[in-house]
Design a protein around this motif. Structure first.
Motif, short mmCIF file in Angstrom:
data_model
loop_
_atom_site.label_atom_id
_atom_site.label_comp_id
_atom_site.label_asym_id
_atom_site.label_seq_id
_atom_site.Cartn_x
_atom_site.Cartn_y
_atom_site.Cartn_z
N TRP A 92 -2.75 10.89 -7.99
CA TRP A 92 -4.36 11.23 -8.22
C TRP A 92 -4.78 12.54 -8.49
CZ3 TRP A 92 -3.41 7.85 -3.44
CH2 TRP A 92 -3.33 6.66 -3.84
N ALA A 93 -5.57 12.83 -9.19
CA ALA A 93 -6.00 14.23 -9.70
C ALA A 93 -7.35 14.38 -8.46
CB ALA A 93 -6.46 14.39 -10.81
N ASN A 94 -8.15 13.42 -8.20
CA ASN A 94 -9.21 13.67 -7.29
C ASN A 94 -9.51 12.15 -6.55
OD1 ASN A 94 -10.72 11.92 -9.56
ND2 ASN A 94 -10.60 13.85 -10.56
N TYR A 95 -10.45 12.28 -5.88
CA TYR A 95 -11.15 11.10 -5.03
C TYR A 95 -11.54 9.83 -6.03
CZ TYR A 95 -13.74 8.20 -2.29
OH TYR A 95 -14.28 7.22 -1.41
N HIS A 96 -12.14 10.23 -7.42
CA HIS A 96 -12.53 9.31 -8.14
C HIS A 96 -11.38 8.35 -8.59
CE1 HIS A 96 -15.12 7.44 -11.43
NE2 HIS A 96 -14.01 7.62 -11.99
N TRP A 107 0.84 -1.21 -0.02
CA TRP A 107 0.13 -0.12 0.01
C TRP A 107 0.85 1.15 -0.14
CZ3 TRP A 107 -0.11 3.92 3.69
CH2 TRP A 107 -0.95 4.75 3.41
N TYR A 108 1.86 1.12 0.80
CA TYR A 108 2.79 2.66 0.86
C TYR A 108 3.44 2.68 -0.36
CZ TYR A 108 6.55 5.44 2.66
OH TYR A 108 7.46 6.38 2.83
N ARG A 109 3.91 1.59 -1.07
CA ARG A 109 4.61 1.80 -2.28
C ARG A 109 3.65 2.51 -3.31
NH1 ARG A 109 7.16 -2.84 -2.47
NH2 ARG A 109 5.71 -3.97 -3.63
N LEU A 110 2.59 1.80 -3.38
CA LEU A 110 1.52 2.11 -4.46
C LEU A 110 1.05 3.73 -4.17
CD1 LEU A 110 -0.63 -1.03 -4.64
CD2 LEU A 110 0.89 -0.09 -6.32
N THR A 111 0.97 4.06 -2.96
CA THR A 111 0.64 5.56 -2.64
C THR A 111 1.55 6.49 -3.19
OG1 THR A 111 1.03 5.21 -0.55
CG2 THR A 111 -1.39 4.95 -1.08
N LEU A 112 2.86 5.99 -2.81
CA LEU A 112 4.04 6.96 -3.25
C LEU A 112 4.25 7.21 -4.64
CD1 LEU A 112 6.82 6.03 -0.73
CD2 LEU A 112 5.34 7.96 -0.69
N MET A 113 3.87 6.09 -5.51
CA MET A 113 3.71 6.33 -7.05
C MET A 113 2.64 6.83 -7.46
SD MET A 113 5.58 2.60 -8.09
CE MET A 113 4.20 1.73 -7.79
#
Length: 69
Positions: A35-39, A26-32
């Motif tokens: 996202w422009a928005n919640y969608h 999860w950490y690696r994916l969120t760093l990469m």
């Protein structure tokens, strides 16, 4: 996305070793991610919920990985 502290994640998986892989993925994916928005975030992580003030809650153990690792 800003992750406040990797140390908090590390402290958790030191106590719960079975969560280490899920948290690190999860950490690696969120760093990469960019996202422009919640969608866009919701498309990648179906379990994410907006809780206000640009803050989000993830159910990390149930996240189907959408990106190759």
């Amino acid at each position: 996305m800003v992750i406040i502290s990797y140390g908090t994640l590390r402290s958790y998986f030191e106590l719960h070793a079975d969560a280490e892989d899920a948290l690190n993925n999860w950490y690696r994916l969120t760093l990469m991610a960019d996202w422009a928005n919640y969608h866009e975030m919701k498309k990648m992580f179906n379990t994410v919920d907006a809780v206000g003030n640009d803050r989000y809650v993830f159910n990390i153990r149930e996240i189907p990985i959408a990106w190759p690792l």
